[in-house]
Design an enzyme around this catalytic site. Structure first.
Site, PDB file in Angstrom:
ATOM      1  N   GLY A   1       0.834  -1.201   0.000  1.00 41.43           N
ATOM      2  CA  GLY A   1       0.000   0.000   0.000  1.00 41.43           C
ATOM      3  C   GLY A   1       0.864   1.245   0.000  1.00 41.43           C
TER       4      GLY A   1
ATOM      5  N   GLY B   1      -3.657  -2.200  -2.260  1.00 42.50           N
ATOM      6  CA  GLY B   1      -2.242  -1.956  -2.563  1.00 42.50           C
ATOM      7  C   GLY B   1      -1.964  -2.312  -4.016  1.00 42.50           C
TER       8      GLY B   1
ATOM      9  N   ALA C   1      -1.202   0.172  13.021  1.00 43.62           N
ATOM     10  CA  ALA C   1      -1.492   1.471  12.415  1.00 43.62           C
ATOM     11  C   ALA C   1      -2.978   1.747  12.595  1.00 43.62           C
ATOM     12  CB  ALA C   1      -1.119   1.458  10.937  1.00 43.62           C
TER      13      ALA C   1
ATOM     14  N   TYR D   1     -15.793   2.436  10.157  1.00 41.34           N
ATOM     15  CA  TYR D   1     -14.336   2.399  10.024  1.00 41.34           C
ATOM     16  C   TYR D   1     -13.697   2.817  11.347  1.00 41.34           C
ATOM     17  CZ  TYR D   1      -9.690   3.709   8.310  1.00 41.34           C
ATOM     18  OH  TYR D   1      -8.341   3.820   8.135  1.00 41.34           O
TER      19      TYR D   1
ATOM     20  N   LYS E   1     -11.470   0.286  13.761  1.00 44.84           N
ATOM     21  CA  LYS E   1     -10.079   0.593  14.116  1.00 44.84           C
ATOM     22  C   LYS E   1      -9.938   0.800  15.629  1.00 44.84           C
ATOM     23  CE  LYS E   1      -7.084   1.047  11.475  1.00 44.84           C
ATOM     24  NZ  LYS E   1      -6.170   0.036  10.860  1.00 44.84           N
TER      25      LYS E   1
END
Ligand code: UDP
Length: 323
Positions: free
Chosen positions: A10, A36, A117, A149, A153
């Site tokens: 990515g 990616g 991340a 999202y 996360k």
């Protein structure tokens, strides 16, 4: 030292791979090429210290083998881009939750340090500017796709911290704010590659909403430098760090700056959010990282500002072969 980078093909992952190789480290990339691209890592293939596996991060067998070979794991594989998140919510949630669980399980078996991340999206609609790591988070309702999202996360963060607390797995979490630079694709809605491509093609520059919303953009090279340091140091374990740049610009200001720096004749047009994303789409007016913690802990100081970033992206887009 050998690093496994999930999502290494990515945008951020490929820059991280490059930075680690430049330091003489070995890199193994695991990427399913869903968002990616193989061209992001094509120039790394000739390096004997570089290898890659094309597979899904949720493939536990592959992950176990890859994890075995490596000393540390950078987990970057995730659904990216607000547009993709809104259009493919099932895939977003599944990839983010299952992928992180698989990585943490594999890492825990072999006691490999993991960097997760995460994203500034977890701050949601919080109006307390700047956002600092211990702030309360303000997520919108579940009928608005965008927030899935942020929530997925955020669950990844909880899981990472739980693995540290309960199983003593060294985990560090980086909340990436708007990270930009060469190789970022506009396909998933990101504003800088979109604006630069539109300006270079002489097409209208599409500002969503009234353009008064502000963002602070971090150069991907500053960001990957920070990730490497967060991984290397021991006093970062079990903690969350904001990573990015804290200098803000309005999105219409950004459109004007891109127009000026490309010398483009494109007009700037305003597109309602409902048209750009989905009905009832909620955007945040401001999103600025408080960088005090990362500055104090690892001496982080962004080297690049917005004009540098735009210069790099414009040069990259000018040189990029058009299909
Ligand atoms: N945006 C825009 N035009 C575009 C793409 C994005 O005006 O072609 C806006 C978007 O609505 C947001 C900001 O630019 O307010 C940054 O969008 P991006 O998707 O890059 O990141 P976000 O901050 O939303 O995660």
């Amino acid at each position: 030292m050998k690093a496994l980078i999930t999502g290494g093909s990515g945008f951020v992952g490929s820059h991280l791979a490059e930075a680690l190789l430049a330091r003489g480290e070995s890199v193994l990339v695991l990427d399913d090429l869903s968002t990616g691209s193989i061209t992001n890592i094509a120039h790394l293939k000739k390096d004997p210290k570089f290898a890659y596996i094309i597979d899904d991060v949720t493939n536990r067998r592959v992950l176990a083998e890859a994890g075995d070979e490596c000393d540390v794991i950078y987990h970057l594989a995730a659904a990216v881009g607000v547009r993709l998140v809104v259009e493919s919510p099932v895939r977003t949630i599944e990839t983010n939750l299952d992928g992180t669980q698989a990585v943490l399980e594999a890492a825990a078996k072999k006691r490999k340090k993991v960097l997760l991340a995460s994203t500034s999206e977890v701050y949601g609609k919080s109006a307390k500017i700047p956002f600092s790591e211990t702030d309360d988070l303000l997520i919108g309702p579940s009928n608005k796709g965008r927030w899935s999202y942020a929530c997925s996360k955020l669950m990844d963060e909880f899981l990472g911290i739980a693995f540290w607390k309960e199983r003593k797995l060294p985990v560090v979490i980086a909340r990436l704010f708007n990270t930009v630079g060469p190789r970022q694709t506009g396909r998933y809605g990101m504003v800088i590659p979109n604006f630069v491509r539109q300006a270079l093609a002489g097409q209208p520059i599409t500002v969503y909403g009234n353009g008064k919303q502000q963002r602070a953009f971090g150069h991907v090279q500053d960001v990957v430098g920070a990730l490497i340091q967060l991984m290397e140091r021991e006093d970062t374990v079990g903690e969350v760090f904001n990573v990015g740049n804290d200098v803000e610009i309005t999105i219409e200001g950004l459109a004007r700056l891109v127009k000026e720096m490309t010398g483009s004749a494109s007009e700037i047009v305003y597109v309602p959010y409902d048209e750009a994303y989905e009905e009832g789409f909620e955007d945040m007016l401001r999103r600025v990282p408080d960088l005090t913690k990362i500055k104090q802990r690892i001496g982080y100081q962004p080297r690049y500002q917005l004009r540098d970033i735009l210069q790099h992206v414009i040069a990259y887009e000018r040189a990029r072969p058009k299909l």
